[in-house]
Design an enzyme around this catalytic site. Structure first.
Site, mmCIF file in Angstrom:
data_model
loop_
_atom_site.group_PDB
_atom_site.id
_atom_site.type_symbol
_atom_site.label_atom_id
_atom_site.label_comp_id
_atom_site.label_asym_id
_atom_site.label_seq_id
_atom_site.Cartn_x
_atom_site.Cartn_y
_atom_site.Cartn_z
ATOM 1 N N HIS A 132 0.830 -1.202 0.000
ATOM 2 C CA HIS A 132 0.000 0.000 0.000
ATOM 3 C C HIS A 132 0.864 1.251 0.000
ATOM 4 C CE1 HIS A 132 -0.380 0.612 4.700
ATOM 5 N NE2 HIS A 132 0.870 0.509 4.313
ATOM 6 N N CYS A 146 5.411 5.702 5.065
ATOM 7 C CA CYS A 146 4.268 5.038 4.421
ATOM 8 C C CYS A 146 3.768 5.827 3.216
ATOM 9 C CB CYS A 146 3.145 4.813 5.422
ATOM 10 S SG CYS A 146 3.527 3.477 6.565
ATOM 11 N N HIS A 187 4.913 0.118 -0.327
ATOM 12 C CA HIS A 187 5.710 -0.804 0.494
ATOM 13 C C HIS A 187 4.767 -1.889 0.980
ATOM 14 C CE1 HIS A 187 3.828 1.945 3.311
ATOM 15 N NE2 HIS A 187 3.849 0.937 4.168
ATOM 16 N N HIS A 240 3.364 -5.098 3.758
ATOM 17 C CA HIS A 240 3.200 -5.606 5.122
ATOM 18 C C HIS A 240 2.739 -7.055 5.062
ATOM 19 C CE1 HIS A 240 3.399 -1.715 7.239
ATOM 20 N NE2 HIS A 240 2.745 -1.213 6.206
ATOM 21 N N ASP A 285 -4.810 -10.752 -0.606
ATOM 22 C CA ASP A 285 -3.474 -11.342 -0.549
ATOM 23 C C ASP A 285 -2.684 -11.098 -1.842
ATOM 24 O OD1 ASP A 285 -1.442 -12.769 0.744
ATOM 25 O OD2 ASP A 285 -2.024 -14.638 -0.245
ATOM 26 N N HIS A 286 -1.454 -10.599 -1.673
ATOM 27 C CA HIS A 286 -0.544 -10.294 -2.786
ATOM 28 C C HIS A 286 -1.110 -9.261 -3.761
ATOM 29 C CE1 HIS A 286 1.615 -13.629 -1.092
ATOM 30 N NE2 HIS A 286 2.647 -13.317 -1.833
ATOM 31 N N GLU A 312 -0.805 -4.836 11.639
ATOM 32 C CA GLU A 312 0.007 -4.409 10.504
ATOM 33 C C GLU A 312 1.469 -4.763 10.741
ATOM 34 O OE1 GLU A 312 -1.000 -0.861 7.692
ATOM 35 O OE2 GLU A 312 0.211 -0.110 9.345
HETATM 36 NI NI NI Z 1 2.456 0.759 5.676
#
Ligand code: NI
Length: 134
Positions: A14, A33, A39, A41, A79-80, A124
């Site tokens: 995100h 962020c 990036h 998580h 996911d992904h 997160e």
């Molecule tokens: Ni983040």
């Protein structure tokens, strides 16, 4: 009252950025962020359903069913993926942990047939999580 929880994991990318703010404000508010390329998580999600155990089955909700609903409506969708671009139900929000948890609630709540959705916890990182109660 009894609380039944299912946990699952997903990985996603995100970028936290609000187009209403200037580039500088975005950097100040979201810091790392706000990285333009995004990036990732590794998220943990915990979904809790509250209710009374059914006297016949002894269960609030069949955890196999909760597992399936979480997989289909949340994990398979997120996911992904890049949460800013790839996920239809994330389109209109900044993908903070708070907003992701709210969207997970919206995705799941209509499908819970036994008991009622009580909370969505979204981790997160090891030390940061949000707890949404609807
Ligand atoms: Ni983040």
């Amino acid at each position: 009252m009894m609380y039944v929880t299912r946990r699952a994991q997903f990985s996603a990318a995100h970028r936290l950025h609000n187009p209403k703010f200037s580039e500088e404000e975005n950097r100040r508010i979201y810091d790392k962020c706000n990285n333009p390329s995004g990036h990732g998580h590794n998220y943990d999600v915990e979904v809790t359903v509250a209710g009374k155990p059914d006297p016949e089955t002894g269960m609030v909700i069949d955890l196999k069913i909760l597992k399936r609903l979480l997989q289909k409506h949340v994990i398979d969708e997120l996911d992904h993926k890049h949460l800013n671009y790839d996920v239809e139900f994330m389109r209109d929000v900044i993908p903070t942990a708070e907003n992701i948890a709210m969207k997970i609630w919206e995705q799941l709540e209509p499908h819970i047939q036994n008991g009622t959705l009580y909370s969505v916890k979204l981790y997160e990182s090891q030390n940061n999580y949000v707890d949404y109660r609807g």
